[in-house]
Design a protein around this motif. Structure first.
Motif, short mmCIF file in Angstrom:
data_model
loop_
_atom_site.label_atom_id
_atom_site.label_comp_id
_atom_site.label_asym_id
_atom_site.label_seq_id
_atom_site.Cartn_x
_atom_site.Cartn_y
_atom_site.Cartn_z
N VAL A 8 -25.15 19.24 43.06
CA VAL A 8 -25.42 18.82 44.43
C VAL A 8 -26.03 17.43 44.32
N HIS A 9 -25.27 16.43 44.75
CA HIS A 9 -25.66 15.04 44.60
C HIS A 9 -26.75 14.64 45.60
N PRO A 10 -27.40 13.48 45.37
CA PRO A 10 -28.47 13.03 46.27
C PRO A 10 -27.96 12.87 47.71
N LEU A 13 -26.80 8.07 52.70
CA LEU A 13 -27.51 7.35 53.77
C LEU A 13 -27.24 7.95 55.14
N MET A 14 -26.04 8.48 55.34
CA MET A 14 -25.69 9.09 56.63
C MET A 14 -26.10 10.56 56.69
N GLY A 15 -26.71 11.05 55.61
CA GLY A 15 -27.10 12.46 55.53
C GLY A 15 -26.01 13.27 54.86
N GLY A 16 -26.37 14.44 54.42
CA GLY A 16 -25.43 15.31 53.71
C GLY A 16 -25.43 15.01 52.23
N ARG A 17 -24.97 15.98 51.46
CA ARG A 17 -24.91 15.85 50.00
C ARG A 17 -23.52 16.26 49.52
N ARG A 18 -22.96 15.46 48.61
CA ARG A 18 -21.68 15.83 48.00
C ARG A 18 -21.91 17.02 47.08
N VAL A 19 -20.99 17.95 47.11
CA VAL A 19 -21.07 19.15 46.27
C VAL A 19 -19.85 19.16 45.35
N MET A 20 -20.12 19.25 44.05
CA MET A 20 -19.06 19.26 43.05
C MET A 20 -19.16 20.54 42.22
N VAL A 57 -26.74 25.63 39.27
CA VAL A 57 -26.78 24.52 40.23
C VAL A 57 -27.75 23.44 39.76
N LYS A 58 -27.25 22.20 39.69
CA LYS A 58 -28.08 21.04 39.37
C LYS A 58 -28.25 20.23 40.64
#
Length: 70
Positions: A8-10, A13-20, A57-58
């Motif tokens: 789960v990435h940082p 700026l617009m909010g939300g986190r990328r999930v890989m 999960v990282k």
């Protein structure tokens, strides 16, 4: 030590986190509910129970479970 399969990435700026998962983009999560949905769709069993397990999960950057921009 093994690498967690879910990253789960940082917060963006617009909010939300990328999930890989295993290097594949699952989506942009704006809440734990979104994250759990992405993991469930990817076939991860009991996704809700794994969010605090660092072997699964990282959480990168920011605080875990925080999805708003810094």
């Amino acid at each position: 030590m093994a690498v967690a399969p879910i990253v789960v990435h940082p917060p963006l700026l617009m909010g939300g986190r990328r999930v890989m998962a295993h290097g594949r983009m699952l989506g942009l999560a704006y809440s734990d509910a979104d994250l759990i949905e992405f993991l469930s769709r990817a076939g991860v069993p009991d996704a809700e129970d794994l969010l605090e397990d660092p072997s699964w999960v990282k959480w990168r950057g920011g605080h875990a479970h925080h999805y708003e921009a810094a």
